[in-house]
Design a protein around this motif. Structure first.
Motif, mmCIF file in Angstrom:
data_model
loop_
_atom_site.group_PDB
_atom_site.id
_atom_site.type_symbol
_atom_site.label_atom_id
_atom_site.label_comp_id
_atom_site.label_asym_id
_atom_site.label_seq_id
_atom_site.Cartn_x
_atom_site.Cartn_y
_atom_site.Cartn_z
ATOM 1 N N THR A 1 21.273 17.711 48.780
ATOM 2 C CA THR A 1 20.531 17.125 49.900
ATOM 3 C C THR A 1 21.433 16.203 50.718
ATOM 4 O O THR A 1 21.386 16.218 51.958
ATOM 5 N N ALA A 2 22.268 15.425 50.053
ATOM 6 C CA ALA A 2 23.170 14.517 50.765
ATOM 7 C C ALA A 2 24.152 15.290 51.650
ATOM 8 O O ALA A 2 24.386 14.915 52.806
ATOM 9 N N VAL A 3 24.694 16.378 51.134
ATOM 10 C CA VAL A 3 25.659 17.164 51.916
ATOM 11 C C VAL A 3 24.950 17.882 53.058
ATOM 12 O O VAL A 3 25.436 17.880 54.199
ATOM 13 N N LEU A 4 23.800 18.481 52.789
ATOM 14 C CA LEU A 4 23.040 19.139 53.861
ATOM 15 C C LEU A 4 22.715 18.152 54.975
ATOM 16 O O LEU A 4 22.870 18.462 56.160
ATOM 17 N N THR A 5 22.258 16.992 54.613
ATOM 18 C CA THR A 5 21.895 15.978 55.606
ATOM 19 C C THR A 5 23.124 15.529 56.391
ATOM 20 O O THR A 5 23.060 15.377 57.620
ATOM 21 N N ALA A 6 24.237 15.333 55.718
ATOM 22 C CA ALA A 6 25.469 14.920 56.403
ATOM 23 C C ALA A 6 25.930 15.977 57.393
ATOM 24 O O ALA A 6 26.341 15.654 58.513
ATOM 25 N N VAL A 7 25.856 17.237 57.005
ATOM 26 C CA VAL A 7 26.243 18.322 57.919
ATOM 27 C C VAL A 7 25.295 18.351 59.110
ATOM 28 O O VAL A 7 25.723 18.470 60.260
ATOM 29 N N ALA A 8 23.988 18.212 58.853
ATOM 30 C CA ALA A 8 22.993 18.242 59.936
ATOM 31 C C ALA A 8 23.184 17.082 60.901
ATOM 32 O O ALA A 8 23.034 17.249 62.119
ATOM 33 N N ASP A 9 23.529 15.915 60.384
ATOM 34 C CA ASP A 9 23.645 14.713 61.213
ATOM 35 C C ASP A 9 25.002 14.565 61.889
ATOM 36 O O ASP A 9 25.175 13.670 62.722
ATOM 37 N N THR B 1 24.327 26.451 55.872
ATOM 38 C CA THR B 1 25.324 25.856 56.761
ATOM 39 C C THR B 1 26.178 26.966 57.354
ATOM 40 O O THR B 1 26.160 28.106 56.874
ATOM 41 N N ARG B 2 26.933 26.600 58.387
ATOM 42 C CA ARG B 2 27.865 27.527 59.017
ATOM 43 C C ARG B 2 29.187 26.818 59.255
ATOM 44 O O ARG B 2 29.215 25.628 59.544
ATOM 45 N N SER B 3 30.247 27.585 59.180
ATOM 46 C CA SER B 3 31.567 27.062 59.535
ATOM 47 C C SER B 3 31.792 27.296 61.019
ATOM 48 O O SER B 3 31.466 28.361 61.544
ATOM 49 N N LEU B 4 32.323 26.304 61.679
ATOM 50 C CA LEU B 4 32.714 26.410 63.084
ATOM 51 C C LEU B 4 34.229 26.533 63.151
ATOM 52 O O LEU B 4 34.909 26.398 62.135
ATOM 53 N N ASN B 5 34.774 26.767 64.332
ATOM 54 C CA ASN B 5 36.225 26.756 64.460
ATOM 55 C C ASN B 5 36.780 25.426 63.976
ATOM 56 O O ASN B 5 37.841 25.359 63.368
ATOM 57 N N ILE B 6 36.057 24.357 64.279
ATOM 58 C CA ILE B 6 36.400 23.029 63.763
ATOM 59 C C ILE B 6 35.141 22.448 63.152
ATOM 60 O O ILE B 6 34.142 22.224 63.837
ATOM 61 N N GLY B 7 35.144 22.238 61.861
ATOM 62 C CA GLY B 7 34.029 21.601 61.181
ATOM 63 C C GLY B 7 32.891 22.545 60.813
ATOM 64 O O GLY B 7 33.063 23.766 60.748
ATOM 65 N N TYR B 8 31.734 21.931 60.583
ATOM 66 C CA TYR B 8 30.556 22.657 60.101
ATOM 67 C C TYR B 8 29.333 22.307 60.937
ATOM 68 O O TYR B 8 29.315 21.310 61.652
ATOM 69 N N GLU B 9 28.304 23.144 60.784
ATOM 70 C CA GLU B 9 27.010 22.846 61.374
ATOM 71 C C GLU B 9 25.914 23.308 60.428
ATOM 72 O O GLU B 9 26.136 24.166 59.572
ATOM 73 N N ILE B 10 24.744 22.744 60.614
ATOM 74 C CA ILE B 10 23.575 23.194 59.867
ATOM 75 C C ILE B 10 23.118 24.491 60.525
ATOM 76 O O ILE B 10 23.177 24.632 61.745
#
Length: 194
Positions: free
Chosen positions: A130-138, A171-180
């Motif tokens: 939950t902490a990682v999902l929330t961090a990626v979302a935020d 989650t998804r990987s972007l060219n730079i970083g991640y997104e929910i």
């Protein structure tokens, strides 16, 4: 082994049929598959080669313009051997379709919760999902190192954990970083509304 978007697209289009890597020992096995930004790629062969014997045809089949450009992409120690890895596009990444699903039934939410609970139980550091999902979302587009710092974790273990969430379509990987993903966002909204 990872591919840039350009190389992944070239493999999917059939324009790139092999890649080169400099490794102390091979890091992929024949028959294994890799998830790329363009879909799933199968490893067809792994052969040690002498860099001086790489032909112009080999260079073009690897998506490069000349041997100097190809050589510049090779990381690792100069003493390490070079491997030619045959690659073949298998098809689209099923996780992409899964991650696009923004409407979740109660059963699907329960299945995601059960999967995340298993990941939390298996972790030596305790619950983390939950902490990682929330961090990626935020933190849209945040790199692994930055997310790790936000969460007080090391980058390498965080990257592995984000990959586990990606395998669930959250989650998804972007060219730079991640997104929910839409699926991950729908899941977070569902558990927050309780």
């Amino acid at each position: 082994m990872m591919f840039t978007d350009r190389v992944a697209r070239g493999i999917a289009a059939g324009e790139i049929t092999h890649v080169f890597r400099r490794w102390a020992v091979p890091r992929v096995r024949v028959g294994s598959t890799l998830h790329t930004t363009a879909g799933i790629v199968e490893i067809e062969c792994v052969n040690r080669v002498d860099i001086r014997e790489i032909s112009d045809e080999d260079v073009r089949a690897a998506g490069e313009q000349n041997l100097a450009t190809l050589s510049a992409t090779l990381r690792g120690a100069e003493r390490d051997p070079v491997f030619r890895i045959g690659v073949r596009y298998i098809g689209p990444d099923e996780r992409i379709e899964l991650s696009d699903r923004a409407e979740l039934s109660k059963q699907e939410i329960g299945e995601i919760e059960a999967s995340l609970a298993r990941l939390d139980r298996a972790s030596r550091r305790g619950p983390w999902t939950t902490a990682v999902l929330t961090a990626v979302a935020d933190n849209h587009g945040c790199r692994a190192a930055e997310l790790a710092e936000l969460l007080g974790r090391d980058k390498d273990s965080l990257k592995l954990d984000v990959r586990k969430l990606k395998n669930l379509g959250l989650t998804r990987s972007l060219n730079i970083g991640y997104e929910i993903s839409p699926r991950g966002d729908a899941y977070l909204r569902a558990i927050r509304s309780r």
